[in-house]
Design an enzyme around this catalytic site. Structure first.
Site, PDB file in Angstrom:
ATOM      1  N   THR A   1      81.777 -38.703  -4.872  1.00 55.15           N
ATOM      2  CA  THR A   1      81.883 -37.362  -4.294  1.00 55.15           C
ATOM      3  C   THR A   1      82.776 -36.499  -5.184  1.00 55.15           C
ATOM      4  O   THR A   1      83.377 -36.992  -6.140  1.00 55.15           O
ATOM      5  CB  THR A   1      82.445 -37.428  -2.857  1.00 55.15           C
ATOM      6  OG1 THR A   1      82.395 -36.120  -2.260  1.00 55.15           O
ATOM      7  CG2 THR A   1      83.885 -37.914  -2.818  1.00 55.15           C
TER       8      THR A   1
ATOM      9  N   GLY B   1      84.501 -36.301  -9.348  1.00 56.37           N
ATOM     10  CA  GLY B   1      84.014 -37.519  -9.995  1.00 56.37           C
ATOM     11  C   GLY B   1      82.499 -37.592 -10.030  1.00 56.37           C
ATOM     12  O   GLY B   1      81.900 -37.991 -11.031  1.00 56.37           O
TER      13      GLY B   1
ATOM     14  N   SER C   1      97.300 -33.227 -11.740  1.00 59.35           N
ATOM     15  CA  SER C   1      97.197 -31.992 -10.965  1.00 59.35           C
ATOM     16  C   SER C   1      98.373 -31.088 -11.299  1.00 59.35           C
ATOM     17  O   SER C   1      99.434 -31.565 -11.714  1.00 59.35           O
ATOM     18  CB  SER C   1      97.234 -32.301  -9.472  1.00 59.35           C
ATOM     19  OG  SER C   1      97.421 -31.103  -8.735  1.00 59.35           O
TER      20      SER C   1
ATOM     21  N   TYR D   1     102.501 -37.189  -2.921  1.00 60.33           N
ATOM     22  CA  TYR D   1     101.352 -36.783  -3.750  1.00 60.33           C
ATOM     23  C   TYR D   1     101.847 -36.205  -5.079  1.00 60.33           C
ATOM     24  O   TYR D   1     101.377 -36.580  -6.151  1.00 60.33           O
ATOM     25  CB  TYR D   1     100.480 -35.753  -3.025  1.00 60.33           C
ATOM     26  CG  TYR D   1      99.280 -35.315  -3.837  1.00 60.33           C
ATOM     27  CD1 TYR D   1      98.207 -36.165  -4.052  1.00 60.33           C
ATOM     28  CD2 TYR D   1      99.221 -34.036  -4.411  1.00 60.33           C
ATOM     29  CE1 TYR D   1      97.104 -35.783  -4.806  1.00 60.33           C
ATOM     30  CE2 TYR D   1      98.115 -33.635  -5.161  1.00 60.33           C
ATOM     31  CZ  TYR D   1      97.062 -34.512  -5.354  1.00 60.33           C
ATOM     32  OH  TYR D   1      95.970 -34.120  -6.111  1.00 60.33           O
TER      33      TYR D   1
END
Ligand SMILES: NC(=O)c1ccc[n+]([C@@H]2O[C@H](COP(=O)([O-])OP(=O)(O)OC[C@H]3O[C@@H](n4cnc5c(N)ncnc54)[C@H](OP(=O)(O)O)[C@@H]3O)[C@@H](O)[C@H]2O)c1
Ligand SMILES: *[C@@H]1O[C@H](CO)[C@@H](O)[C@H](O)[C@H]1NC(C)=O
Ligand SMILES: *[C@@H]1O[C@H](CO)[C@@H](O)[C@H](O)[C@H]1NC(C)=O
Ligand SMILES: *[C@@H]1O[C@H](CO)[C@@H](O)[C@H](O)[C@H]1NC(C)=O
Ligand SMILES: *[C@@H]1O[C@H](CO)[C@@H](O)[C@H](O)[C@H]1NC(C)=O
Length: 320
Positions: free
Chosen positions: A49, A52, A175, A200
């Site tokens: 999904t 990727g 990120s 995160y």
């Protein structure tokens, strides 16, 4: 009356056209390189999904043998079917990989090392964001466990094959969130306190420290490793964030995010650039955003922290 019947649809039509153009414009350009990947093998983690899946599809279109490394085989087979249809490339395989289990990572790597002649590109794409505190099979906090430790072990177990296939590339999905990240070495595992956002951010900083330390170790090997910020992309990554699930958000946030967030295809372009561009043939240990190299903040340039994280990772994954 008649004129209204004509004008209203055409105004709506123009508005829709405008929105579509706007979206295409804010989402950024496509990677324009024409590289083909015949007789090359690529592995993409979390390829069922989001970013990727788009990455796997574009690499399949360029003729690569694509190994989709996913934890859920049903989802993986569904995505594979779509990718094969859209790319006209049947050389796309599903292999089971749960990055929250060192056992699964070892089984996957063993199979790949035994069955694949080469690995030209490894894309460490899978990730989990801001989930409630949980742990991997080995008891590691899930975000650091999947996003960093799992990919650390995977990459190291595949490294010999990448070296014998050189020139080859590793691309690590980090990120912009790494900018606010801090390595909490006193409590890496968030056992004393857990904040989903800082865990995160820490994991995405770990992705960059890993990239930079590995690139040092790979000097002279013709294996490069670079990190990517894909943009803010409309994927399933937000699945654990409360506001995303609420009724209000479906009503107001969804149209807004549809307009301003990148589509998964747009979000895959910087990854593709790092996988493919000839300009990056000798470039390693760098960070890319919007198909351009980007500056790193001091936390991400901390070589001491990178080495410390590497040593801890070797111990926790029982690599040595
Ligand atoms: N979307 C953004 O705005 C954004 C921004 C910056 C960085 N990123 C990074 O981009 C990467 C891709 O994210 P995305 O936005 O495409 O998210 P996504 O749509 O949620 O896709 C994440 C993928 O990772 C897989 N995954 C999660 N846990 C796994 C595990 N334990 N083992 C194996 N696979 C696992 C998921 O599999 P399942 O479907 O089975 O859960 C899924 O295939 C991530 O590393 C993310 O941190 C994304
Ligand atoms: C990028 O490529 C897609 C098809 O893969 C196309 O639909 C889209 O219009 C292209 N976008 C730009 C900005 O060229
Ligand atoms: C994590 O990073 C994001 C994006 O940079 C920032 O908005 C957020 O405040 C950070 N969270 C923490 C707890 O540092
Ligand atoms: C790396 O590539 C260069 C240039 O193609 C080559 O001369 C060198 O032998 C290669 N090194 C290794 C370790 O493969
Ligand atoms: C990369 O390095 C090799 C050998 O070291 C050199 O031949 C080649 O021109 C370089 N490529 C680029 C794009 O800089």
């Amino acid at each position: 009356m008649v004129s209204k019947l004509i004008v209203i649809p055409s105004v709506i039509g123009a508005a829709i056209g405008g929105i579509v153009l706007f979206k295409e414009f804010v989402g950024g350009k496509n990677y324009s390189g024409k590289e083909q990947l015949l007789r090359k093998t690529v592995i993409v983690t979390g390829a069922n999904t989001g970013i990727g899946k788009e990455t796997a599809q574009e690499l399949a279109k360029r003729g690569a043998r694509v190994i989709m490394a996913c934890r859920n085989m049903t989802k993986c087979m569904e995505a594979r079917r779509e990718i094969v249809t859209n790319s006209f490339n049947k050389n796309v395989e599903c292999e089971e990989l749960d990055l929250a289990s060192f056992h699964s990572i070892r089984m996957f790597s063993k199979k790949i090392n035994a069955n694949e002649k080469r690995i030209d590109v490894l894309v460490n794409n899978a990730g989990v964001m801001r989930c409630p505190r949980s742990t991997t099979k080995e008891g590691i906090e899930l975000q650091l466990g999947v996003n960093h430790f799992g990919h650390f072990l995977l990459t190291n177990l595949l490294l010999d094959k990448l070296k014998t296939s050189a020139p080859s590339r590793i691309v690590v999905l980090s990120s912009i969130a790494h900018v606010r990240g801090e390595m909490n070495f006193d409590d890496l595992n968030s056992e004393k306190s857990y904040d989903a956002g800082s865990a995160y951010n820490q994991s995405k900083l770990a992705n960059i420290l890993f990239t930079r330390e590995l690139s040092k170790q790979l000097q002279g090997s013709n294996v490069t490793v670079n990190a990517v910020h894909p943009g803010i992309v409309n994927t399933e990554l937000m699945r654990h964030m409360g506001f995303y699930k609420s009724y209000i958000s479906t009503l107001f946030l969804y149209p807004f995010s549809w307009m301003f967030l990148k589509t998964p295809r747009q979000g895959a372009q910087t990854t593709l650039y790092c996988c493919l561009s000839e300009d990056l043939r000798n470039v390693s240990g760098k960070y890319f955003s919007g198909m351009k190299e980007d500056e790193l903040v001091a936390n991400a340039l901390d070589d001491g922290a990178a080495k410390r994280l590497w040593d801890i990772s070797e111990t926790w994954t029982k690599l040595r």
